[in-house]
Design a protein around this motif. Sequence first.
Motif, PDB file in Angstrom:
ATOM      1  N   PRO A 166      72.965  45.056  55.052  1.00  0.00           N
ATOM      2  CA  PRO A 166      73.926  45.756  56.343  1.00  0.00           C
ATOM      3  C   PRO A 166      74.868  47.631  55.567  1.00  0.00           C
ATOM      4  O   PRO A 166      74.904  46.864  53.946  1.00  0.00           O
ATOM      5  CB  PRO A 166      75.158  45.403  56.620  1.00  0.00           C
ATOM      6  N   ASN A 167      74.780  47.836  56.422  1.00  0.00           N
ATOM      7  CA  ASN A 167      75.272  49.578  56.146  1.00  0.00           C
ATOM      8  C   ASN A 167      76.497  49.106  56.666  1.00  0.00           C
ATOM      9  O   ASN A 167      76.793  48.093  57.026  1.00  0.00           O
ATOM     10  CB  ASN A 167      74.788  50.827  56.572  1.00  0.00           C
ATOM     11  N   HIS A 168      77.618  50.306  56.584  1.00  0.00           N
ATOM     12  CA  HIS A 168      79.011  49.538  56.684  1.00  0.00           C
ATOM     13  C   HIS A 168      79.737  49.567  58.669  1.00  0.00           C
ATOM     14  O   HIS A 168      80.291  48.439  58.734  1.00  0.00           O
ATOM     15  CB  HIS A 168      79.536  51.996  57.097  1.00  0.00           C
ATOM     16  N   GLY A 169      77.881  49.885  59.567  1.00  0.00           N
ATOM     17  CA  GLY A 169      77.786  49.497  60.918  1.00  0.00           C
ATOM     18  C   GLY A 169      77.817  48.086  61.025  1.00  0.00           C
ATOM     19  O   GLY A 169      78.864  47.332  61.751  1.00  0.00           O
ATOM     20  N   GLU A 170      76.647  48.026  60.139  1.00  0.00           N
ATOM     21  CA  GLU A 170      76.127  46.417  60.646  1.00  0.00           C
ATOM     22  C   GLU A 170      77.045  45.511  59.630  1.00  0.00           C
ATOM     23  O   GLU A 170      77.623  44.145  60.191  1.00  0.00           O
ATOM     24  CB  GLU A 170      74.843  46.603  59.727  1.00  0.00           C
ATOM     25  N   PHE A 171      77.824  45.956  58.488  1.00  0.00           N
ATOM     26  CA  PHE A 171      78.768  44.717  57.519  1.00  0.00           C
ATOM     27  C   PHE A 171      79.552  44.551  59.187  1.00  0.00           C
ATOM     28  O   PHE A 171      80.085  43.043  58.942  1.00  0.00           O
ATOM     29  CB  PHE A 171      79.293  45.396  56.717  1.00  0.00           C
TER      30      PHE A 171
ATOM     31  N   GLY B 193      68.868  53.859  53.332  1.00  0.00           N
ATOM     32  CA  GLY B 193      69.048  52.786  53.861  1.00  0.00           C
ATOM     33  C   GLY B 193      67.003  52.177  53.624  1.00  0.00           C
ATOM     34  O   GLY B 193      67.080  50.287  52.877  1.00  0.00           O
ATOM     35  N   ASP B 194      66.487  52.071  54.064  1.00  0.00           N
ATOM     36  CA  ASP B 194      64.797  51.853  54.021  1.00  0.00           C
ATOM     37  C   ASP B 194      64.487  51.615  53.039  1.00  0.00           C
ATOM     38  O   ASP B 194      63.648  51.059  52.469  1.00  0.00           O
ATOM     39  CB  ASP B 194      63.721  53.171  55.597  1.00  0.00           C
ATOM     40  N   LEU B 195      64.546  52.965  52.499  1.00  0.00           N
ATOM     41  CA  LEU B 195      63.755  53.046  50.928  1.00  0.00           C
ATOM     42  C   LEU B 195      65.016  51.701  49.839  1.00  0.00           C
ATOM     43  O   LEU B 195      63.175  51.121  49.243  1.00  0.00           O
ATOM     44  CB  LEU B 195      64.453  53.948  50.398  1.00  0.00           C
TER      45      LEU B 195
ATOM     46  N   ARG C 111      76.322  44.725  50.430  1.00  0.00           N
ATOM     47  CA  ARG C 111      76.654  46.031  51.690  1.00  0.00           C
ATOM     48  C   ARG C 111      77.026  47.711  50.946  1.00  0.00           C
ATOM     49  O   ARG C 111      77.596  47.951  50.119  1.00  0.00           O
ATOM     50  CB  ARG C 111      78.384  45.674  51.778  1.00  0.00           C
ATOM     51  N   LYS C 112      76.161  47.945  51.850  1.00  0.00           N
ATOM     52  CA  LYS C 112      75.988  48.840  51.162  1.00  0.00           C
ATOM     53  C   LYS C 112      76.764  50.139  51.456  1.00  0.00           C
ATOM     54  O   LYS C 112      77.515  50.289  52.226  1.00  0.00           O
ATOM     55  CB  LYS C 112      74.285  50.406  52.305  1.00  0.00           C
ATOM     56  N   GLY C 113      77.080  51.382  50.723  1.00  0.00           N
ATOM     57  CA  GLY C 113      79.042  52.045  50.480  1.00  0.00           C
ATOM     58  C   GLY C 113      78.860  52.974  49.265  1.00  0.00           C
ATOM     59  O   GLY C 113      77.478  53.207  48.630  1.00  0.00           O
TER      60      GLY C 113
ATOM     61  N   ILE D 126      66.498  40.946  55.571  1.00  0.00           N
ATOM     62  CA  ILE D 126      66.642  41.985  56.645  1.00  0.00           C
ATOM     63  C   ILE D 126      67.903  42.887  56.658  1.00  0.00           C
ATOM     64  O   ILE D 126      69.411  42.785  55.656  1.00  0.00           O
ATOM     65  CB  ILE D 126      68.036  40.374  57.365  1.00  0.00           C
ATOM     66  N   ASP D 127      67.113  43.689  57.334  1.00  0.00           N
ATOM     67  CA  ASP D 127      68.281  45.685  57.352  1.00  0.00           C
ATOM     68  C   ASP D 127      68.258  46.009  59.051  1.00  0.00           C
ATOM     69  O   ASP D 127      67.211  45.645  59.562  1.00  0.00           O
ATOM     70  CB  ASP D 127      67.533  46.007  56.701  1.00  0.00           C
ATOM     71  N   ALA D 128      69.294  46.212  59.111  1.00  0.00           N
ATOM     72  CA  ALA D 128      68.613  47.709  60.365  1.00  0.00           C
ATOM     73  C   ALA D 128      69.125  46.481  61.591  1.00  0.00           C
ATOM     74  O   ALA D 128      69.829  45.574  61.824  1.00  0.00           O
ATOM     75  CB  ALA D 128      68.045  48.499  60.556  1.00  0.00           C
ATOM     76  N   ASP D 129      68.192  46.542  62.142  1.00  0.00           N
ATOM     77  CA  ASP D 129      68.137  46.260  64.277  1.00  0.00           C
ATOM     78  C   ASP D 129      67.527  44.358  63.718  1.00  0.00           C
ATOM     79  O   ASP D 129      68.313  43.716  64.566  1.00  0.00           O
ATOM     80  CB  ASP D 129      66.673  46.382  65.190  1.00  0.00           C
TER      81      ASP D 129
HETATM   82 MG   LIG Z   1      69.889  51.403  57.782  1.00  0.00          MG
END
Ligand SMILES: [Mg+2]
Length: 329
Positions: free
Chosen positions: A187-192, A256-258, A227-229, A162-165
């Motif tokens: 999740p990226n920063h904001g999503e986390f 992040g999609d890649l 958690r990506k960053g 599960i990613d993004a929206d």
């Molecule tokens: Mg993303």
Amino acid sequence: MAVGSVWVAARVCRRVLRRAFSLHKPHSITDMENTLQLVRNIIPPLTTKKHKGQDGRIGIVGGCQEYTGAPYFAAISALKVGADLSHVFCTREAAPVIKSYSPELIVHPVLDSPSAVRDVETWLPRLHALVVGPGLGRDNVLLENVKGILEASKARDVPIIIDADGLWLIAQHPALIHGYRKAVLTPNHGEFTRLSDAVLRDLVDGSDHREAVRRLSQALGNVTVVRKGERDVMSDGEHVLECAHEGSSRRCGGQGDLLSGALGVLVHWALHAGPEKTNGSSPLLLAALGACSLTRQCGHQAFQKHGRSTTTTDMIAEVGPAFRRLFET
Ligand SMILES: [Mg+2]
Ligand SMILES: NC(=O)C1=CN([C@@H]2O[C@H](COP(=O)(O)OP(=O)(O)OC[C@H]3O[C@@H](n4cnc5c(N)ncnc54)[C@H](O)[C@@H]3O)[C@@H](O)[C@H]2O)[C@@H](O)CC1
Ligand SMILES: Nc1ncnc2c1ncn2[C@@H]1O[C@H](COP(=O)(O)OP(=O)(O)OP(=O)(O)O)[C@@H](O)[C@H]1O
């Protein structure tokens, strides 16, 4: 390649890894090398004995009026990493656009249809993993359909990334994924931040990323969280891995999609490989480590060629060489 250059490549790789990966508790260099070897172990051999589909049939759920690039990036990355077939389940109007980017993708214009859940469900038995969220948008009708798709996928034990929206949906309805052991959230920063605010009762020390990721995973019933960053931190609520493999300083959209598309394939491979190949380690954590290091290596190689003008398309062109360098030398 001559024996000497194989040895040098292996040595370079070991040095890179020493810098790149660390486990929660201090472990020896040998442990780190072993962890990468486990990622290598899950990669299926290329042989003439297989039929189409065996190395992965991956589904991407996303693609709407605003976002057509994100599901394309995820789906084409899954193919470039080594999946045999890549499906995109998107809205009716996004479908011709996504099809026009690539003849390699199978595109289903079903996501805004009243029969969306049934339409996707008929494909689930043929899919090895589902990546939910790239370019999904936040339209309520689509999100309701995705709820049904998630329930149907869990009922069939399909691994879900599960990613993004998709993470936007989970932040509002954490029960959708709670305790599902074949789920990975990226999740990226904001999503986390959004997920933590939604799920954790007590505040976590924001500077301690490892503990923050471990706590979020635990609160979600031990689903794997990546958690990506600047460093990617991943945990199943028990173990924590970190990837600081050299990437790039470009932060263009789509990276992040890649990662999520690559992770779809690697999760399938890791689960399929079985415990003797993963040596008791979490297959989902190994897959996550593989996808993070691969994405960062693609960024690094693309940046060396294109510098500031690097885009995700340039990174996707590096998937093959980056994969070889990391996992096949
Ligand atoms: Mg993303
Ligand atoms: N070419 C495309 O079609 C692309 C579409 N994308 C899609 O765009 C949609 C929205 O994704 P976004 O990643 O933009 O998500 P958000 O809409 O949550 O975030 C928008 C931006 O706000 C910033 N932000 C949000 N929360 C923050 C916080 N707490 N601290 C600091 N900065 C914060 C970030 O810079 C982020 O990029 C998704 O469907 C995604 O898949 C992206 O994947 C990029 C590429
Ligand atoms: N500050 C950073 N330094 C180095 N690498 C980073 C940094 N931030 C993210 N990355 C890497 O970029 C990749 C994508 O992470 P990112 O946070 O950009 O995802 P995203 O925001 O979801 O991307 P997308 O635009 O596809 O939605 C990951 O492999 C991550 O390791």
